[in-house]
Design a protein around this motif. Structure first.
Motif, mmCIF file in Angstrom:
data_model
loop_
_atom_site.group_PDB
_atom_site.id
_atom_site.type_symbol
_atom_site.label_atom_id
_atom_site.label_comp_id
_atom_site.label_asym_id
_atom_site.label_seq_id
_atom_site.Cartn_x
_atom_site.Cartn_y
_atom_site.Cartn_z
ATOM 1 N N LEU A 147 40.679 83.182 47.171
ATOM 2 C CA LEU A 147 40.619 82.026 48.058
ATOM 3 C C LEU A 147 40.634 82.463 49.528
ATOM 4 N N THR A 148 41.405 83.507 49.835
ATOM 5 C CA THR A 148 41.412 83.963 51.231
ATOM 6 C C THR A 148 40.076 84.591 51.608
ATOM 7 N N LEU A 149 39.355 85.116 50.610
ATOM 8 C CA LEU A 149 38.065 85.736 50.901
ATOM 9 C C LEU A 149 36.932 84.709 50.974
ATOM 10 N N SER A 150 37.191 83.498 50.476
ATOM 11 C CA SER A 150 36.123 82.502 50.425
ATOM 12 C C SER A 150 35.744 82.074 51.847
ATOM 13 N N GLU A 184 43.138 77.446 56.256
ATOM 14 C CA GLU A 184 43.909 76.232 56.548
ATOM 15 C C GLU A 184 43.486 75.091 55.624
ATOM 16 N N VAL A 185 42.167 74.998 55.382
ATOM 17 C CA VAL A 185 41.656 73.932 54.511
ATOM 18 C C VAL A 185 42.138 74.158 53.077
ATOM 19 N N VAL A 186 42.141 75.425 52.657
ATOM 20 C CA VAL A 186 42.633 75.745 51.317
ATOM 21 C C VAL A 186 44.080 75.300 51.171
ATOM 22 N N VAL A 187 44.892 75.650 52.184
ATOM 23 C CA VAL A 187 46.316 75.292 52.134
ATOM 24 C C VAL A 187 46.467 73.778 52.080
ATOM 25 N N LEU A 188 45.713 73.075 52.933
ATOM 26 C CA LEU A 188 45.812 71.615 52.948
ATOM 27 C C LEU A 188 45.421 71.039 51.590
ATOM 28 N N ALA A 189 44.364 71.604 50.980
ATOM 29 C CA ALA A 189 43.920 71.099 49.679
ATOM 30 C C ALA A 189 45.010 71.289 48.635
ATOM 31 N N LYS A 190 45.653 72.458 48.666
ATOM 32 C CA LYS A 190 46.694 72.698 47.671
ATOM 33 C C LYS A 190 47.894 71.784 47.900
ATOM 34 N N ILE A 191 48.172 71.500 49.186
ATOM 35 C CA ILE A 191 49.291 70.608 49.487
ATOM 36 C C ILE A 191 48.968 69.185 49.044
ATOM 37 N N VAL A 192 47.717 68.765 49.272
ATOM 38 C CA VAL A 192 47.312 67.428 48.821
ATOM 39 C C VAL A 192 47.466 67.327 47.306
ATOM 40 N N ALA A 225 48.824 81.067 58.104
ATOM 41 C CA ALA A 225 49.296 82.315 58.713
ATOM 42 C C ALA A 225 50.205 83.064 57.749
ATOM 43 N N ALA A 226 51.055 82.301 57.051
ATOM 44 C CA ALA A 226 51.965 82.931 56.096
ATOM 45 C C ALA A 226 51.195 83.544 54.931
#
Lengths: 240, 221
Positions: free
Chosen positions: B83-86, B91-99, B214-215
């Motif tokens: 996912l980090t390589l995509s 930030e969007v990945v993190v938001l999606a997982k949080i949603v 960032a984390a």
């Protein structure tokens, strides 16, 4: 500018002479401050002798906040410029700041008992200071939770920066909410509303607390540098 | 946007197929609340007085319970690195997982909360405010918790550590969430509390995915 001081050996050379200076400054200022606290500062006309708790309570609360801000700046520098010394400063500041915060909570509750009739109230300022203490403890726990110290530095740096949001809340909590804790009387628009005979001991004690912080910080950073040197030596021995 | 939805869909289908996560969160929520009548006694007035606070605290703990797994499983099986390589911003990945986390835990909690309000003898006038306060507050809990979940990746004793990091940051949401319900029941204007809850959500919405990303970056480095 920053990078010049990132070299631990240069830092050690520059900061070693500061240690005795800060130690003596702390001793002298603390002696002067305590003398003024107990002998020259007047007793309050309402609170009597117990107002003298203020000269420990207020500086330690200031230092609790100051250390957090310092830690956040150091963490940001460490995170952005990968400045290894800044990471060490942030790490070394945390226990000192936590101790100051704890001291301000304890002296505050000892002062609250005779004045408010209770050791603790869930007032906005008290609660936000307690949260500050938890942020310090969380920082230290996260710092120590990784096998790789480098990861600990970075993860905890992000946490510190998230927690910065609490600092303005603490500062302005007494203005935003109508609380039992008295509003700001030293750092406020229009100058301090506190009498000079009480302001001076307060400022001397604050200065003493600050030099104490710098002194202990330098000692702790020196110890951290020594510890990482030992770690590097051990690793080399193990791999040889 | 397509990538965002794809991640949300993936996490939701994982949650559905792996089964019981949401159900367990709701069960924890209900059980934690049910403990209180045993602890403080079943006196209706006492329960009504503490109902809003108990429901909020239980919701907060229940939301935290499932946080640890938010990134942990992806971190362990390596999909987080993909996912980090995509090309999608992290930030969007993190938001999606949080949603996705909110949809599987926050939403069921909101649905279950009226039932608990009945059990806790909350004043009926407070029900809509309770639901509204939870609807504004639980997304903030997921967002703030997401940062904590990203920070503890790869640490020892992750779960306990997570609670130490996240709970102090949850306090403002708790304070305003409870006081909104209490004000509404007491017949006062609760608009200010709802505005603050909304403000916390609006501040957390851009800042938390940023800090979380960032984390994650330093965790997968």
């Amino acid at each position: 500018m920053f990078n010049r001081f990132a070299n631990p050996n240069r830092f050690l050379r520059l900061s070693r002479p500061l240690v005795p200076v800060m130690a003596w400054a702390t001793v002298l200022l603390m002696a002067a401050g305590l003398y003024m606290t107990f002998f020259t500062a007047p007793a309050d006309y309402q609170q009597g002798q117990s107002v003298r708790i203020m000269y420990v309570h207020v500086p330690s609360a200031w230092m609790g906040l100051f250390c957090y801000v310092g830690m956040a700046v150091a963490a940001a520098v460490g995170l952005i410029w990968r400045h290894s010394l800044a990471d060490l400063v942030a790490k070394a500041t945390a226990p000192i700041g936590a101790a100051f915060t704890f001291l301000s909570l304890v002296t505050g509750s000892l002062w609250g008992k005779p004045m408010w009739g209770t050791y603790w109230v869930w007032d906005a300022r008290l609660t936000s200071m307690l949260v500050l203490l938890f942020l310090y403890l969380g920082y230290m726990a996260l710092q120590n939770a990784f096998d790789d110290p480098e990861r600990g530095f970075k993860a905890s740096a992000i946490l510190v920066l998230v927690g910065v949001i609490n600092v303005p809340i603490i500062k302005f909590s007494v203005d935003w909410w109508n609380t039992l804790h008295q509003p700001a009387s030293v750092i406020k628009a229009g100058g301090p509303s506190i009498h000079p005979s009480m302001l001076w001991p307060l400022l001397v004690m604050s200065l003493a607390f600050t030099t104490y912080y710098v002194w202990v910080l330098l000692l702790r950073v020196h110890a951290e540098i020594a510890a990482s040197k030992i770690r590097a030596l051990r690793m080399r021995q193990a791999s040889a | 946007m397509r990538g965002f939805l794809a991640i949300v869909r993936r996490d939701l289908s994982l949650a559905v197929r792996q089964g019981m996560d949401s159900v367990m969160v709701v069960m924890f929520f209900v059980l934690a609340c049910v403990l209180f009548p045993f602890g403080v006694g079943p006196e209706p007035n006492v329960l009504a007085r503490i109902a809003a606070g108990v429901i909020w605290v239980a919701a907060l703990l229940a939301a935290m319970l499932s946080l640890e797994r938010l990134f942990q499983t992806d971190y362990e099986d390596g999909s987080l690195e993909l996912l980090t390589l995509s090309p999608l911003a992290l930030e969007v990945v993190v938001l999606a997982k949080i949603v996705a986390h909110w949809l599987t835990t926050g939403l069921p909690l909101i649905v279950a909360s009226p039932l608990l309000a009945v059990l806790m003898n909350l004043d009926a006038a407070g029900y809509p405010y309770m639901v509204l306060a939870l609807a504004l507050g639980t997304p903030s809990l997921s967002l703030i918790g997401g940062v904590g979940a990203a920070l503890i990746l790869g640490s020892r004793r992750g779960g306990v550590l997570l609670s130490l990091l996240v709970l102090p940051l949850y306090i403002p949401v708790l304070i305003f969430g409870v006081s909104a319900v209490d004000a509404a029941i007491g017949g006062f204007e609760a608009k200010a509390q709802f505005l603050v809850l909304g403000g916390i959500l609006l501040a957390a919405l851009p800042l938390c995915p940023w800090a979380g990303a960032a984390a994650l970056r330093q965790a997968t480095e």
